[in-house]
Design an enzyme around this catalytic site. Structure first.
Site, PDB file in Angstrom:
ATOM      1  N   GLY A 214       0.800  -1.210   0.000  1.00 25.93           N
ATOM      2  CA  GLY A 214       0.000   0.000   0.000  1.00 25.93           C
ATOM      3  C   GLY A 214       0.837   1.266   0.000  1.00 25.93           C
ATOM      4  O   GLY A 214       1.913   1.340  -0.593  1.00 25.93           O
ATOM      5  N   SER A 215       0.349   2.279   0.689  1.00 26.70           N
ATOM      6  CA  SER A 215       0.942   3.617   0.615  1.00 26.70           C
ATOM      7  C   SER A 215       2.310   3.734   1.273  1.00 26.70           C
ATOM      8  O   SER A 215       2.951   4.780   1.160  1.00 26.70           O
ATOM      9  CB  SER A 215      -0.013   4.640   1.242  1.00 26.70           C
ATOM     10  OG  SER A 215      -1.189   4.744   0.469  1.00 26.70           O
ATOM     11  N   THR A 216       2.786   2.686   1.949  1.00 22.07           N
ATOM     12  CA  THR A 216       4.170   2.740   2.421  1.00 22.07           C
ATOM     13  C   THR A 216       5.121   2.867   1.227  1.00 22.07           C
ATOM     14  O   THR A 216       6.226   3.386   1.362  1.00 22.07           O
ATOM     15  CB  THR A 216       4.538   1.492   3.239  1.00 22.07           C
ATOM     16  OG1 THR A 216       4.365   0.322   2.427  1.00 22.07           O
ATOM     17  CG2 THR A 216       3.671   1.384   4.483  1.00 22.07           C
TER      18      THR A 216
END
Length: 579
Positions: free
Chosen positions: A301-303
């Site tokens: 995801g957004s990591t």
């Protein structure tokens, strides 16, 4: 004439009878001779029995010795210690029950008697072994002292006890996925136990050089105190958030040492398998063997947005003062890329990170290009199998052919699946000055780390990324992970979980990547929660689940990691970089 003949016959008859009588008298045995014969017979019988007993004794000794040395000896293993010398695994002495089927008189009786001591005994299997034609059969491995005493009291011929080694893990499940476990014969099956076998121990064992030999302990990089905290936090989080699984890892940003790693559900290496009431193996319990930190891949995801922005900064396509247009969704190949709670306006790079803008991140990836994007992730080690001592490391997945739509989705963490551990290691490279250091579960000095470190981003890029992580920690989704005095920076990642090849809109995989203290990062913490049903304040995103886990871990372990809090400093870290 007639009378002469009668006299002659009478004399002959008398002569014959006399001779017969003399023969009878001569053939009658002497009583002393009879006794001597009896004595000789008994002596020969006893000599034969004695010789046979001696033969049995010599044969049993040789046979037992051959079995003991070559086939059924459980070899010693080296102790496993944490970085401070605390015991993680050791051998203890125990005994196992065996049978010599050729000496068993009544197999049925033996089974019945043994069942009085071991109620869970498999009658049919034990009976089959007792009736076999072999010289040796195991009946039960690793008995308790009470069981041994009770079986001895039964006085069953044809069975005996053999001394063995049993692996003991004092911490139980605390470090299960790091240490691993062994099988009944003390052979490593998982974790660092298996690593030890792969480093030559298995060959030494095969050569018979490990029997009753005190071996040098193996010291690991993990800190048992911190490991206990991490495991406790993720275990409580899985229960609290009603999640399918959870995990966390702490990595030294300067050396690559893994200080703690926990994945739940887990298991007790002292009892790697469990048997149900019906005699079958508990497969649900064995699912705890699966280490989701290093042996599973997830779309993070957004990591991944941190990697995308670092890529743009390092390539010189953006600076912290750059502005990208995030006012409208992106339509591409039948897909529409939107922001979650988007601002619908142009955003600065810190705002792209703070608001986790998919549109803004995609714009940065577009400036770099497909080939540059793939090369950068490869440089960070996110697209190849991670190199470390831990066996069973998963290989990341990526599209066979990268197209523009792939680059766009990968820029915000969809389309590439990596392990949480290598994600943490890549993030460490972004904030430690730009050096990628392969993770290790063995102690490593800073000098040794410097020799193997690879520069993957510029110093200026690393400075900028420390600012962005700190910025998000103060102003964005990282606020849920802030611990007063420890200057925590980080990035959340809330991804739709892939189930059967499709994204599930109502099931998340949440992650949070953090560094502390951000002025000069010493440690990277990555936490994740798989498929939570609830979270803090009713939310199910990473900010409501994974970030609070990180906060709890840092609050409880920072002091043990020799990180001292700072309060009342006049310098604002956000002002150290002018963007």
């Amino acid at each position: 004439m007639i009378s002469f003949i009668v006299r002659l016959r009478s004399r002959a008859h008398f002569t014959i009878r006399a001779k017969a009588n003399r023969g009878v008298l001569l053939s009658r045995p002497d009583p002393r001779r009879r006794i001597a014969l009896l004595i000789a017979g008994f002596v020969m019988l006893y000599v034969g029995v004695g010789a046979r007993l001696v033969q049995y004794g010599l044969t049993d000794t040789l046979t037992a010795g051959a079995i003991n040395v070559n086939q059924h000896t459980v070899a010693s293993r080296p102790d496993i210690l944490d970085r401070h010398g605390q015991l993680l695994a050791t051998d203890i002495n125990t005994v196992s029950l065996y049978a010599e089927p050729r000496k068993v008189i009544d197999a049925d009786e033996v089974v019945e008697k043994l069942a009085t001591v071991m109620p869970d005994l498999d009658w049919s299997e034990t009976h089959r072994r007792l009736k076999s034609k072999s010289a040796f059969q195991w009946l039960r491995r690793q008995l308790t002292p009470r069981q041994q005493a009770d079986i001895l009291a039964l006085g069953i011929p044809g069975i005996g006890f053999r001394p063995e080694k049993r692996r003991f893990y004092p911490g139980g499940p605390t470090a299960a996925h790091v240490v691993g476990h062994v099988n009944i014969d003390n052979l490593g099956l998982a974790g660092m136990e298996r690593y030890i076998d792969q480093q030559g121990y298995a060959d030494l064992r095969a050569a018979g050089l490990t029997n009753d030999t005190r071996m040098e302990p193996v010291r690991l990089s993990i800190d048992l105190r911190v490991q206990h905290i991490v495991r406790d936090v993720v275990q409580n989080a899985m229960t609290k958030y009603e999640a399918e699984a959870a995990g966390a890892v702490i990595v030294d940003a300067e050396t690559g040492e893994v200080l703690a790693m926990a994945s739940v559900p887990d298991y007790d290496p002292n009892q790697p398998s469990r048997t149900l009431a019906d005699g079958s193996i508990d497969r649900d319990y064995e699912k705890g063997w699966f280490n989701r930190v290093s042996n599973a891949t997830f779309e993070m995801g957004s990591t991944f947005k941190g990697f995308t922005l670092a890529m743009g900064l390092d390539a010189g396509h953006i600076t912290l003062s750059s502005v990208v247009d995030a006012s409208r969704p992106i339509r591409m190949g039948g897909f529409t890329i939107r922001d979650f709670r988007g601002k619908n306006r142009p955003l600065t790079i810190p705002e792209v990170f703070q608001y986790s803008s998919n549109i803004g991140t995609a714009a940065v990836a577009d400036r770099v290009g497909i080939d540059g994007h793939r090369e950068f992730l490869t440089r960070l080690g996110l697209l190849s199998k991670m190199e470390t001592e831990m066996p069973g490391v998963a290989t990341p997945t990526q599209p066979r052919t990268w197209k523009k739509i792939n680059s766009v989705t990968i820029s915000f963490g969809h389309g590439v699946a990596t392990t949480p551990l290598q994600t943490a290691v890549a993030a460490a490279a972004l904030i430690n000055g730009g050096n990628l250091i392969n993770p290790t579960f063995l102690p490593r000095s800073k000098d040794a780390a410097a020799e193997i470190a690879r520069a993957v981003v510029k110093d200026k890029t690393s400075d900028d990324m420390r600012f962005l992580y700190r910025w998000n920690g103060v102003n964005g989704s990282g606020r849920s992970a802030q611990v007063e005095g420890f200057d925590v920076g980080g990035k959340t990642g809330t991804a739709d979980k892939v189930i059967n090849g499709r994204y599930a809109k109502d099931i998340n995989f949440n992650a949070f990547i953090a560094g502390f203290p951000m002025a000069k990062p010493r440690y990277v913490v990555l936490t994740f929660v798989d498929a939570p049903k609830t979270g803090e304040n009713g939310g199910r995103t990473a900010a409501s689940t994974a970030a609070p886990i990180t906060k709890d871990i840092i609050a409880r372990s920072a002091a043990l990691l020799s990180v001292h809090p700072t309060f009342g400093t006049t310098a604002d870290p956000l002002q150290l970089v002018d963007y």
